[in-house]
Design a protein around this motif. Sequence first.
Motif, PDB file in Angstrom:
ATOM      1  N   ASN A 199       0.823  -1.206   0.000  1.00 40.33           N
ATOM      2  CA  ASN A 199       0.000   0.000   0.000  1.00 40.33           C
ATOM      3  C   ASN A 199       0.852   1.249   0.000  1.00 40.33           C
ATOM      4  O   ASN A 199       0.462   2.292  -0.551  1.00 40.33           O
ATOM      5  N   GLN A 200       2.022   1.170   0.631  1.00 39.30           N
ATOM      6  CA  GLN A 200       2.949   2.302   0.601  1.00 39.30           C
ATOM      7  C   GLN A 200       3.447   2.548  -0.822  1.00 39.30           C
ATOM      8  O   GLN A 200       3.443   3.672  -1.316  1.00 39.30           O
ATOM      9  N   LYS A 201       3.884   1.484  -1.489  1.00 38.81           N
ATOM     10  CA  LYS A 201       4.440   1.623  -2.839  1.00 38.81           C
ATOM     11  C   LYS A 201       3.402   2.121  -3.840  1.00 38.81           C
ATOM     12  O   LYS A 201       3.715   2.858  -4.771  1.00 38.81           O
ATOM     13  N   GLN A 202       2.149   1.700  -3.661  1.00 42.91           N
ATOM     14  CA  GLN A 202       1.094   2.093  -4.582  1.00 42.91           C
ATOM     15  C   GLN A 202       0.480   3.444  -4.241  1.00 42.91           C
ATOM     16  O   GLN A 202      -0.389   3.935  -4.973  1.00 42.91           O
ATOM     17  N   GLY A 203       0.900   4.050  -3.122  1.00 42.08           N
ATOM     18  CA  GLY A 203       0.396   5.361  -2.737  1.00 42.08           C
ATOM     19  C   GLY A 203      -0.962   5.335  -2.063  1.00 42.08           C
ATOM     20  O   GLY A 203      -1.517   6.391  -1.740  1.00 42.08           O
ATOM     21  N   LYS A 204      -1.511   4.144  -1.800  1.00 43.74           N
ATOM     22  CA  LYS A 204      -2.843   4.059  -1.200  1.00 43.74           C
ATOM     23  C   LYS A 204      -2.846   4.577   0.234  1.00 43.74           C
ATOM     24  O   LYS A 204      -3.765   5.275   0.651  1.00 43.74           O
ATOM     25  N   GLN A 205      -1.805   4.206   1.003  1.00 40.84           N
ATOM     26  CA  GLN A 205      -1.763   4.612   2.393  1.00 40.84           C
ATOM     27  C   GLN A 205      -1.582   6.118   2.523  1.00 40.84           C
ATOM     28  O   GLN A 205      -2.191   6.760   3.376  1.00 40.84           O
ATOM     29  N   GLN A 206      -0.764   6.698   1.661  1.00 40.68           N
ATOM     30  CA  GLN A 206      -0.552   8.139   1.692  1.00 40.68           C
ATOM     31  C   GLN A 206      -1.850   8.891   1.398  1.00 40.68           C
ATOM     32  O   GLN A 206      -2.174   9.885   2.058  1.00 40.68           O
ATOM     33  N   THR A 207      -2.590   8.402   0.414  1.00 41.88           N
ATOM     34  CA  THR A 207      -3.851   9.050   0.064  1.00 41.88           C
ATOM     35  C   THR A 207      -4.865   8.919   1.189  1.00 41.88           C
ATOM     36  O   THR A 207      -5.579   9.871   1.525  1.00 41.88           O
ATOM     37  N   ALA A 208      -4.948   7.726   1.788  1.00 43.68           N
ATOM     38  CA  ALA A 208      -5.896   7.505   2.876  1.00 43.68           C
ATOM     39  C   ALA A 208      -5.587   8.413   4.059  1.00 43.68           C
ATOM     40  O   ALA A 208      -6.500   9.007   4.657  1.00 43.68           O
ATOM     41  N   LEU A 209      -4.310   8.552   4.407  1.00 45.84           N
ATOM     42  CA  LEU A 209      -3.946   9.430   5.521  1.00 45.84           C
ATOM     43  C   LEU A 209      -4.227  10.886   5.180  1.00 45.84           C
ATOM     44  O   LEU A 209      -4.721  11.646   6.028  1.00 45.84           O
ATOM     45  N   ALA A 210      -3.943  11.282   3.956  1.00 43.63           N
ATOM     46  CA  ALA A 210      -4.231  12.653   3.538  1.00 43.63           C
ATOM     47  C   ALA A 210      -5.718  12.957   3.663  1.00 43.63           C
ATOM     48  O   ALA A 210      -6.112  14.028   4.131  1.00 43.63           O
ATOM     49  N   ASN A 211      -6.559  11.999   3.273  1.00 43.26           N
ATOM     50  CA  ASN A 211      -8.005  12.181   3.400  1.00 43.26           C
ATOM     51  C   ASN A 211      -8.421  12.302   4.863  1.00 43.26           C
ATOM     52  O   ASN A 211      -9.306  13.091   5.206  1.00 43.26           O
ATOM     53  N   ALA A 212      -7.778  11.510   5.721  1.00 47.95           N
ATOM     54  CA  ALA A 212      -8.113  11.541   7.144  1.00 47.95           C
ATOM     55  C   ALA A 212      -7.703  12.871   7.776  1.00 47.95           C
ATOM     56  O   ALA A 212      -8.453  13.453   8.568  1.00 47.95           O
ATOM     57  N   VAL A 213      -6.522  13.356   7.429  1.00 50.76           N
ATOM     58  CA  VAL A 213      -6.057  14.642   7.960  1.00 50.76           C
ATOM     59  C   VAL A 213      -6.957  15.770   7.463  1.00 50.76           C
ATOM     60  O   VAL A 213      -7.335  16.678   8.218  1.00 50.76           O
ATOM     61  N   TYR A 214      -7.324  15.714   6.190  1.00 47.12           N
ATOM     62  CA  TYR A 214      -8.219  16.723   5.616  1.00 47.12           C
ATOM     63  C   TYR A 214      -9.567  16.718   6.343  1.00 47.12           C
ATOM     64  O   TYR A 214     -10.104  17.773   6.705  1.00 47.12           O
ATOM     65  N   ALA A 215     -10.121  15.523   6.585  1.00 45.33           N
ATOM     66  CA  ALA A 215     -11.403  15.418   7.277  1.00 45.33           C
ATOM     67  C   ALA A 215     -11.302  15.958   8.701  1.00 45.33           C
ATOM     68  O   ALA A 215     -12.216  16.625   9.191  1.00 45.33           O
ATOM     69  N   ALA A 216     -10.188  15.676   9.361  1.00 47.25           N
ATOM     70  CA  ALA A 216     -10.003  16.176  10.725  1.00 47.25           C
ATOM     71  C   ALA A 216      -9.975  17.701  10.748  1.00 47.25           C
ATOM     72  O   ALA A 216     -10.579  18.334  11.614  1.00 47.25           O
ATOM     73  N   ALA A 217      -9.284  18.316   9.777  1.00 48.06           N
ATOM     74  CA  ALA A 217      -9.232  19.776   9.707  1.00 48.06           C
ATOM     75  C   ALA A 217     -10.604  20.364   9.397  1.00 48.06           C
ATOM     76  O   ALA A 217     -11.029  21.368   9.988  1.00 48.06           O
ATOM     77  N   LEU A 218     -11.306  19.722   8.481  1.00 52.71           N
ATOM     78  CA  LEU A 218     -12.613  20.220   8.055  1.00 52.71           C
ATOM     79  C   LEU A 218     -13.621  20.180   9.195  1.00 52.71           C
ATOM     80  O   LEU A 218     -14.476  21.063   9.321  1.00 52.71           O
ATOM     81  N   HIS A 219     -13.519  19.153  10.047  1.00 52.05           N
ATOM     82  CA  HIS A 219     -14.506  18.965  11.121  1.00 52.05           C
ATOM     83  C   HIS A 219     -13.909  19.206  12.505  1.00 52.05           C
ATOM     84  O   HIS A 219     -14.423  18.692  13.493  1.00 52.05           O
ATOM     85  N   ILE A 220     -12.851  19.997  12.570  1.00 52.88           N
ATOM     86  CA  ILE A 220     -12.141  20.173  13.832  1.00 52.88           C
ATOM     87  C   ILE A 220     -13.029  20.806  14.902  1.00 52.88           C
ATOM     88  O   ILE A 220     -12.801  20.625  16.102  1.00 52.88           O
ATOM     89  N   ASP A 221     -14.071  21.531  14.477  1.00 51.19           N
ATOM     90  CA  ASP A 221     -14.971  22.168  15.440  1.00 51.19           C
ATOM     91  C   ASP A 221     -16.093  21.228  15.882  1.00 51.19           C
ATOM     92  O   ASP A 221     -16.893  21.569  16.755  1.00 51.19           O
ATOM     93  N   ARG A 222     -16.161  20.054  15.293  1.00 52.91           N
ATOM     94  CA  ARG A 222     -17.160  19.043  15.696  1.00 52.91           C
ATOM     95  C   ARG A 222     -16.588  17.649  15.405  1.00 52.91           C
ATOM     96  O   ARG A 222     -17.032  16.952  14.499  1.00 52.91           O
ATOM     97  N   LEU A 223     -15.610  17.292  16.200  1.00 52.75           N
ATOM     98  CA  LEU A 223     -14.896  16.043  15.968  1.00 52.75           C
ATOM     99  C   LEU A 223     -15.794  14.815  16.102  1.00 52.75           C
ATOM    100  O   LEU A 223     -15.445  13.736  15.617  1.00 52.75           O
ATOM    101  N   GLU A 224     -16.965  14.993  16.741  1.00 47.01           N
ATOM    102  CA  GLU A 224     -17.885  13.854  16.829  1.00 47.01           C
ATOM    103  C   GLU A 224     -18.344  13.398  15.444  1.00 47.01           C
ATOM    104  O   GLU A 224     -18.748  12.237  15.257  1.00 47.01           O
ATOM    105  N   ALA A 225     -18.235  14.295  14.441  1.00 52.56           N
ATOM    106  CA  ALA A 225     -18.651  13.943  13.082  1.00 52.56           C
ATOM    107  C   ALA A 225     -17.737  12.892  12.470  1.00 52.56           C
ATOM    108  O   ALA A 225     -18.159  12.137  11.583  1.00 52.56           O
ATOM    109  N   ILE A 226     -16.481  12.838  12.913  1.00 55.79           N
ATOM    110  CA  ILE A 226     -15.555  11.855  12.344  1.00 55.79           C
ATOM    111  C   ILE A 226     -15.344  10.665  13.274  1.00 55.79           C
ATOM    112  O   ILE A 226     -14.497   9.815  13.008  1.00 55.79           O
TER     113      ILE A 226
END
Length: 404
Positions: free
Chosen positions: A47-74
């Motif tokens: 998953n590292q070589k194929q970039g899947k893990q990097q993309t998944a983590l990027a999505n998770a960090v983005y979601a955390a920033a987007l919902h940082i004022d209501r973390l219960e959403a994530i």
Amino acid sequence: MLNQRTIEIIKSTVPVLEIHGTAITKRFYEMLFTAHPELLNIFNHANQKQGKQQTALANAVYAAALHIDRLEAILPVVKQIAHKHRSLGVLPEHYPIVGQHLLAAIQEVLGEAATEDILQAWGEAYGVIAGAFIGVENEMYQQAKSQEGGWADFKPFRLVRKVKESEVITSFYLIPADGGALAAHEPGQYISVKVQILGETHTHIRQYSLSDAADKGYYRITVKREDPVADRPGGKVSLYLHEHLEIGDVLPISAPAGDFTLDQQDSRPVVLISGGVGLTPLVSMLNTLAAKQPHRGVTFIHAAQNGQLHALKQQVEAVAAQHEDISVHWCYDKPTERDLSEKTFHKEGYIDLAWLKTVVPNRAACFYFCGPHPFMKAIYAALREWEIPTEDIHFEFFGPAGSL
């Protein structure tokens, strides 16, 4: 909790993360594994070589920033990832290491744009989010250990049976090597298998869905052999299991985990839709329904290239033959001449909404699906077009979570 100023700073970084998120996570993993190569014993190298893990983590960090004022959403996403972490053996002491290198990667990729205020705000936010993960995972470790036959880390299991299910898929039957009790599992859950391959520096861990109901006296995983192709290497663990694992061999296994599980409190009909080896958790659900809720009404739909690559077909048909409220439907996009002559399938081509409407007797049902990413996107789009409520749509990715 985070103060309002920190929340505002984090939310101001959302547009930046949308653009540079994957670059940050790619650099993060490079820095992490350089400083701590022992963590390669946990992470999926493919998953590292194929970039899947990097993309998944990027999505998770983005979601955390987007919902940082209501973390219960994530929180549902936190629990989903926490299941994987518990299954892999991620521990509280790993989180400070991750935080250190994630902040360093943000600073390096963003350069001067990563002001002191931004780095401090993200440091605080990471501490809160890491605390949530640690708390949830601690509960999961305790639950896994305290249940009858349970354990917290990895436990030796012995292979007692190996059955070829198709040209590329084989089932492996495993029991505790110590002869002890077997921890129960929910239909749809998975286990982690750890292997040490000759010549490899690090161990490899892969998660495989349990493909049979509980209370059978064994765990069964049904694994597709991932041979190398032009654009990607072969699957090291799947090839090892197929080619080298023999009856009597022992594998370390983690206790069952995962939140893609059949709701057995619901009495409505169930529709199970799978593609390729994605049928494994759904067969577990099917067998559980046949044993515990045989009159609930089940429609089992599976897509494969052809009959030669269709695993567990006879087993599923045998279950359906014993229960009038269970129906099965096969869809082949590349049927063989034998398939065509013997009429071993119900639809040629791909699953589409028009056909689904002809085989699903009641749209007021619970829908579960799993398979390759393009397959899942198509099924999800069809169900949404059919206006199936979001709460009745359940799915699982094999590997890092993607987007549908």
